[in-house]
Design a protein around this motif. Structure first.
Motif, PDB file in Angstrom:
ATOM      1  N   VAL A   8       0.874  -1.090  -0.064  1.00  0.00           N
ATOM      2  CA  VAL A   8      -0.004  -0.050  -0.143  1.00  0.00           C
ATOM      3  C   VAL A   8       0.707   1.216   0.158  1.00  0.00           C
ATOM      4  O   VAL A   8       0.756   2.041  -0.685  1.00  0.00           O
ATOM      5  CB  VAL A   8      -0.912   0.094   1.167  1.00  0.00           C
ATOM      6  N   LEU A   9       1.876   1.031   0.842  1.00  0.00           N
ATOM      7  CA  LEU A   9       2.714   2.306   1.050  1.00  0.00           C
ATOM      8  C   LEU A   9       3.718   2.422  -0.277  1.00  0.00           C
ATOM      9  O   LEU A   9       3.902   3.606  -0.872  1.00  0.00           O
ATOM     10  CB  LEU A   9       3.568   2.244   2.083  1.00  0.00           C
ATOM     11  N   LYS A  10       4.012   1.421  -0.944  1.00  0.00           N
ATOM     12  CA  LYS A  10       4.585   1.449  -2.329  1.00  0.00           C
ATOM     13  C   LYS A  10       3.907   2.136  -3.414  1.00  0.00           C
ATOM     14  O   LYS A  10       4.326   3.096  -3.864  1.00  0.00           O
ATOM     15  CB  LYS A  10       5.129  -0.128  -2.564  1.00  0.00           C
ATOM     16  N   ASP A  11       2.638   1.786  -3.427  1.00  0.00           N
ATOM     17  CA  ASP A  11       1.680   2.353  -4.308  1.00  0.00           C
ATOM     18  C   ASP A  11       1.483   3.816  -4.221  1.00  0.00           C
ATOM     19  O   ASP A  11       1.332   4.504  -4.954  1.00  0.00           O
ATOM     20  CB  ASP A  11       0.328   1.543  -4.444  1.00  0.00           C
ATOM     21  N   GLU A  12       1.224   4.188  -2.509  1.00  0.00           N
ATOM     22  CA  GLU A  12       1.288   5.658  -2.310  1.00  0.00           C
ATOM     23  C   GLU A  12       2.330   6.619  -2.889  1.00  0.00           C
ATOM     24  O   GLU A  12       2.019   7.611  -3.307  1.00  0.00           O
ATOM     25  CB  GLU A  12       0.716   5.749  -0.660  1.00  0.00           C
ATOM     26  N   ALA A  13       3.314   5.877  -2.818  1.00  0.00           N
ATOM     27  CA  ALA A  13       4.694   6.677  -2.998  1.00  0.00           C
ATOM     28  C   ALA A  13       4.793   6.806  -4.351  1.00  0.00           C
ATOM     29  O   ALA A  13       5.037   7.836  -4.945  1.00  0.00           O
ATOM     30  CB  ALA A  13       5.987   5.823  -2.377  1.00  0.00           C
ATOM     31  N   ALA A  14       4.502   5.613  -5.275  1.00  0.00           N
ATOM     32  CA  ALA A  14       4.530   5.717  -6.903  1.00  0.00           C
ATOM     33  C   ALA A  14       3.427   6.991  -7.276  1.00  0.00           C
ATOM     34  O   ALA A  14       3.700   7.582  -7.966  1.00  0.00           O
ATOM     35  CB  ALA A  14       4.330   4.607  -7.411  1.00  0.00           C
ATOM     36  N   SER A  15       2.258   6.747  -6.604  1.00  0.00           N
ATOM     37  CA  SER A  15       1.330   7.698  -6.915  1.00  0.00           C
ATOM     38  C   SER A  15       1.646   9.034  -6.826  1.00  0.00           C
ATOM     39  O   SER A  15       1.304   9.910  -7.872  1.00  0.00           O
ATOM     40  CB  SER A  15      -0.040   7.542  -6.385  1.00  0.00           C
ATOM     41  N   LYS A  16       2.457   9.395  -5.755  1.00  0.00           N
ATOM     42  CA  LYS A  16       2.714  10.890  -5.693  1.00  0.00           C
ATOM     43  C   LYS A  16       3.808  11.552  -6.816  1.00  0.00           C
ATOM     44  O   LYS A  16       3.516  12.460  -7.413  1.00  0.00           O
ATOM     45  CB  LYS A  16       3.403  10.953  -4.226  1.00  0.00           C
ATOM     46  N   PHE A  17       4.716  10.379  -7.200  1.00  0.00           N
ATOM     47  CA  PHE A  17       5.406  10.939  -8.499  1.00  0.00           C
ATOM     48  C   PHE A  17       4.698  11.010  -9.693  1.00  0.00           C
ATOM     49  O   PHE A  17       4.962  11.790 -10.304  1.00  0.00           O
ATOM     50  CB  PHE A  17       6.766  10.111  -8.317  1.00  0.00           C
ATOM     51  N   ASN A  18       3.795   9.928  -9.871  1.00  0.00           N
ATOM     52  CA  ASN A  18       3.012   9.883 -10.969  1.00  0.00           C
ATOM     53  C   ASN A  18       2.239  10.886 -11.159  1.00  0.00           C
ATOM     54  O   ASN A  18       1.870  11.638 -12.399  1.00  0.00           O
ATOM     55  CB  ASN A  18       2.430   8.484 -11.251  1.00  0.00           C
TER      56      ASN A  18
END
Length: 147
Positions: A56-66
């Protein structure tokens, strides 16, 4: 020269096809869009911030940069083309189209007739709704026609 943001699914080569067709028409267009390398898009948060403790935190981190990339490139664009097809769930397309509307960017929506109902609100906000890439290209070509 217009900058066109190509929003939509990243799981097929529609952007490549669109760019090739635009080039054949010799339209003065520059293209930008989301990261098309799905693995890079999914992993960019960890590449920049380091290993995350759970998915979940991996997805959240990626979504911030995307989201950063999307916001910058949408702001840079003159027109947005959002493609919705039958095969993939297009949450990113909907988000990009909504962002384009919020930024008051001209929006060309490409969707098959079968998706009229689920996309009716986005279609109402778009400047143009078409069913094919060729129709979207004709709309762009019309911008450059002389009187």
């Amino acid at each position: 020269m217009l900058t066109v943001y190509l929003a939509g699914q990243i799981h097929d080569d529609w952007r490549k096809q669109f760019k090739e067709k635009a080039s054949a028409l010799e339209l003065p267009l520059t293209f930008v869009g989301p990261m098309e390398n799905h693995d890079r898009s999914d992993n960019i948060g960890e590449e920049i911030l380091g290993k995350q403790p759970n998915p979940v935190l991996k997805d959240e981190a990626a979504s911030k940069f995307n989201n950063l990339r999307t916001q910058v490139l949408l702001n840079k664009s003159d027109v947005v083309i959002a493609l919705f097809g039958e095969k993939y769930k297009q949450w990113n397309s909907a988000m990009d189209a909504a962002t384009a509307i919020a930024l008051q960017k001209p929006l060309i929506l490409i969707r098959p007739e079968s998706l009229h109902h689920p996309l009716k609100e986005i279609s109402e906000k778009a400047q143009v709704t078409v069913e094919t890439m060729d129709q979207a290209l004709q709309a762009l070509a019309y911008i450059f026609e002389d009187n």
